[in-house]
Design a protein around this motif. Sequence first.
Motif, PDB file in Angstrom:
ATOM      1  N   ILE A 139       5.438   6.548  -1.328  1.00 55.31           N
ATOM      2  CA  ILE A 139       6.230   5.436  -0.782  1.00 55.31           C
ATOM      3  C   ILE A 139       5.297   4.450  -0.082  1.00 55.31           C
ATOM      4  N   GLY A 140       5.754   3.199   0.064  1.00 58.62           N
ATOM      5  CA  GLY A 140       4.955   2.187   0.723  1.00 58.62           C
ATOM      6  C   GLY A 140       4.806   2.448   2.203  1.00 58.62           C
ATOM      7  N   TYR A 141       3.755   1.873   2.796  1.00 54.48           N
ATOM      8  CA  TYR A 141       3.527   2.048   4.232  1.00 54.48           C
ATOM      9  C   TYR A 141       4.704   1.510   5.054  1.00 54.48           C
ATOM     10  N   ASP A 142       5.334   0.406   4.578  1.00 53.35           N
ATOM     11  CA  ASP A 142       6.467  -0.144   5.321  1.00 53.35           C
ATOM     12  C   ASP A 142       7.650   0.818   5.317  1.00 53.35           C
ATOM     13  N   ASP A 143       7.926   1.421   4.151  1.00 53.74           N
ATOM     14  CA  ASP A 143       9.002   2.419   4.089  1.00 53.74           C
ATOM     15  C   ASP A 143       8.655   3.662   4.901  1.00 53.74           C
ATOM     16  N   ASP A 144       7.365   3.993   4.951  1.00 48.54           N
ATOM     17  CA  ASP A 144       6.979   5.167   5.726  1.00 48.54           C
ATOM     18  C   ASP A 144       7.184   4.928   7.221  1.00 48.54           C
ATOM     19  N   LEU A 174       9.660   3.289   8.469  1.00 46.23           N
ATOM     20  CA  LEU A 174      11.086   3.573   8.669  1.00 46.23           C
ATOM     21  C   LEU A 174      11.348   5.074   8.654  1.00 46.23           C
ATOM     22  N   ARG A 175      10.649   5.777   7.758  1.00 53.53           N
ATOM     23  CA  ARG A 175      10.793   7.240   7.701  1.00 53.53           C
ATOM     24  C   ARG A 175      10.342   7.860   9.013  1.00 53.53           C
ATOM     25  N   LEU A 176       9.213   7.395   9.536  1.00 52.47           N
ATOM     26  CA  LEU A 176       8.706   7.923  10.809  1.00 52.47           C
ATOM     27  C   LEU A 176       9.664   7.633  11.955  1.00 52.47           C
ATOM     28  N   LEU A 177      10.250   6.431  11.942  1.00 55.78           N
ATOM     29  CA  LEU A 177      11.238   6.096  12.970  1.00 55.78           C
ATOM     30  C   LEU A 177      12.402   7.082  12.943  1.00 55.78           C
ATOM     31  N   ASP A 178      12.867   7.401  11.738  1.00 52.82           N
ATOM     32  CA  ASP A 178      13.969   8.365  11.591  1.00 52.82           C
ATOM     33  C   ASP A 178      13.563   9.744  12.096  1.00 52.82           C
ATOM     34  N   VAL A 179      12.353  10.174  11.697  1.00 49.83           N
ATOM     35  CA  VAL A 179      11.895  11.515  12.074  1.00 49.83           C
ATOM     36  C   VAL A 179      11.755  11.638  13.585  1.00 49.83           C
ATOM     37  N   PHE A 180      11.087  10.675  14.197  1.00 49.01           N
ATOM     38  CA  PHE A 180      10.883  10.749  15.648  1.00 49.01           C
ATOM     39  C   PHE A 180      12.209  10.669  16.404  1.00 49.01           C
ATOM     40  N   SER A 181      13.081   9.783  15.964  1.00 49.30           N
ATOM     41  CA  SER A 181      14.377   9.638  16.646  1.00 49.30           C
ATOM     42  C   SER A 181      15.211  10.896  16.508  1.00 49.30           C
ATOM     43  N   SER A 182      15.182  11.502  15.311  1.00 53.22           N
ATOM     44  CA  SER A 182      15.976  12.718  15.092  1.00 53.22           C
ATOM     45  C   SER A 182      15.476  13.877  15.943  1.00 53.22           C
ATOM     46  N   MET A 183      14.200  13.829  16.330  1.00 48.14           N
ATOM     47  CA  MET A 183      13.625  14.875  17.174  1.00 48.14           C
ATOM     48  C   MET A 183      13.873  14.617  18.651  1.00 48.14           C
ATOM     49  N   GLY A 184      14.439  13.455  18.963  1.00 52.81           N
ATOM     50  CA  GLY A 184      14.749  13.149  20.348  1.00 52.81           C
ATOM     51  C   GLY A 184      13.697  12.340  21.069  1.00 52.81           C
ATOM     52  N   PHE A 185      12.656  11.875  20.362  1.00 46.89           N
ATOM     53  CA  PHE A 185      11.606  11.093  20.999  1.00 46.89           C
ATOM     54  C   PHE A 185      12.058   9.655  21.222  1.00 46.89           C
ATOM     55  N   MET A 186      11.548   9.058  22.270  1.00 48.07           N
ATOM     56  CA  MET A 186      11.772   7.640  22.525  1.00 48.07           C
ATOM     57  C   MET A 186      10.755   6.852  21.701  1.00 48.07           C
ATOM     58  N   VAL A 187      11.243   5.963  20.836  1.00 48.08           N
ATOM     59  CA  VAL A 187      10.366   5.131  20.012  1.00 48.08           C
ATOM     60  C   VAL A 187      10.390   3.717  20.574  1.00 48.08           C
ATOM     61  N   LYS A 204       0.832  -1.194   0.000  1.00 44.31           N
ATOM     62  CA  LYS A 204       0.000   0.000   0.000  1.00 44.31           C
ATOM     63  C   LYS A 204       0.871   1.251   0.000  1.00 44.31           C
ATOM     64  N   ILE A 205       0.496   2.218  -0.828  1.00 45.23           N
ATOM     65  CA  ILE A 205       1.318   3.412  -1.036  1.00 45.23           C
ATOM     66  C   ILE A 205       0.668   4.630  -0.393  1.00 45.23           C
ATOM     67  N   ARG A 206       1.473   5.463   0.256  1.00 42.46           N
ATOM     68  CA  ARG A 206       1.002   6.769   0.727  1.00 42.46           C
ATOM     69  C   ARG A 206       0.957   7.714  -0.453  1.00 42.46           C
ATOM     70  N   GLY A 207      -0.247   8.163  -0.797  1.00 43.34           N
ATOM     71  CA  GLY A 207      -0.410   8.979  -1.985  1.00 43.34           C
ATOM     72  C   GLY A 207       0.358  10.286  -1.950  1.00 43.34           C
ATOM     73  N   ASP A 208       0.471  10.896  -0.753  1.00 45.68           N
ATOM     74  CA  ASP A 208       1.144  12.191  -0.678  1.00 45.68           C
ATOM     75  C   ASP A 208       2.659  12.074  -0.767  1.00 45.68           C
ATOM     76  N   LEU A 209       3.203  10.901  -0.429  1.00 46.44           N
ATOM     77  CA  LEU A 209       4.658  10.729  -0.434  1.00 46.44           C
ATOM     78  C   LEU A 209       5.138   9.790  -1.537  1.00 46.44           C
TER      79      LEU A 209
END
Length: 492
Positions: free
Chosen positions: A88-93, A95-108, A81-86
Amino acid sequence: MRIGFDNDKYIELQANHIRERIAQFDGKLYLEFGGKLFDDYHASRVLPGFEPDSKIRMLKSMMDDVEIIIAINANDIEKNKIRGDLGIGYDDDVLRLLDVFSSMGFMVGGVVITRYTGQPSAEAFRTRLAALGVRSCLHYPIANYPTDIEGIVSDNGFGKNEFMETTRPLVVVTAPGPGSGKMATCLSQIYHEHKRGVKAGYAKYETFPIWNLPLRHPVNIAYEAATVDLDDANAIDPFHLEAYGESTVNYNRDIEVFPVLKALMERIMGESPYQSPTDMGVNMAGLGISDDEIVREAAKREILRRYFHTSVAVKQGKAESIQIEKLRLLMNQAGVNEADFEVRTKALLKAEATGGPAGAIEMPDGHILTGKTSDLLGAASATLMNALKYAAGIGDIDVISDTAIHPICHLKTQHLGSRNPRLHSDETLLALSVSTTTNPIAEELMKHTDALRGCDAFFSVIISEADERLYKKLGINVCCEPRYELSTYYHK
């Protein structure tokens, strides 16, 4: 742009309200996050002053208390399944979210793969997460979910799901898109927490519809317009009205599922902490509105944008015509029609006067500029250049020389196989950028690209994907008449 929303007040109120909800459940809350955690441009358009990253900024204000879990449906991984706005697939998204949250200092905390039945792609994704050092757990389909309360709240229901250990008071459950199983993930986690003696609670954070605005307020109508493809609607929350005698607004899906959700919470917790879907929410956006008139007008514009976006999507075969009829009903409810979109009127008049594609853009001060197709520039490029010149206070002069444009046109037609020699808006910006080395006026124009963020633009024909992407990157709200420039079958 006129401001009608107090963003700082909203962030403070929202953070305090969530802290109160955490305290209500002995210091442990699972918060289902609906919509976008960041880049919430719909909210920023209908609530002028709302920053697209307001939700994440609010979470940052209580970062030490926050842990994030990302849910993803195994079937979405299997179907790619693809995110229409980006794109990319939901699985890749994930990973993208993991990167974004971690880079902001959040605990994932990790990733929950929901509705897992041994799908090969989901298993491969879990292996990939493990290789990256990311925790994951599996949640399984439950027979007769969500109606068989006794079976769901048992060792054969939520009890089969793997439990993800969390350590923070606030566990935010988010996902790459709808249908990922956020609510079921929260309830499953709460079931396991209670089995361990932790009296964790659940709440939901949805910005829209705004519960303490009238049902037919333009902001709430705009949300219906934004979700017209889902065939859902806003409604008065009957449970809240019965329990408290207060009229509030909620989404029909949440209203329909509430009796089941209440029964699930009673089974898990002994009693339900909520008497209505509105009770479950923690949204304070309505209290951040500082000027209702400004917000109403912004929402009406958004309804018109949604109408034109959908009209183009129908023309392209990406949406059904019944959606247009629904949007017309919403426009009538909000008291707007196509003629109210003045930037459209100016674009169509320019096209009629020139006999070719044309565009218009409304600047922050309300002034509307137009642009037309020429031998070297498309309508989107011409409109963009006129807007930049106006923002920089520069008159109607040629900023990019023909000697800079011709080589690009030659490259497109002679080497890249394009039949259209005219520059798209992204190519025009590149030519302008190159011109800054020798032309100080070009350099001045480049400094004003951010001045166009939030402006409305309209074109008399459907513009190219390249032009649309560039306008969106600049933060311009772009719409088109549902008409192609050429009478052909293939439009790319």
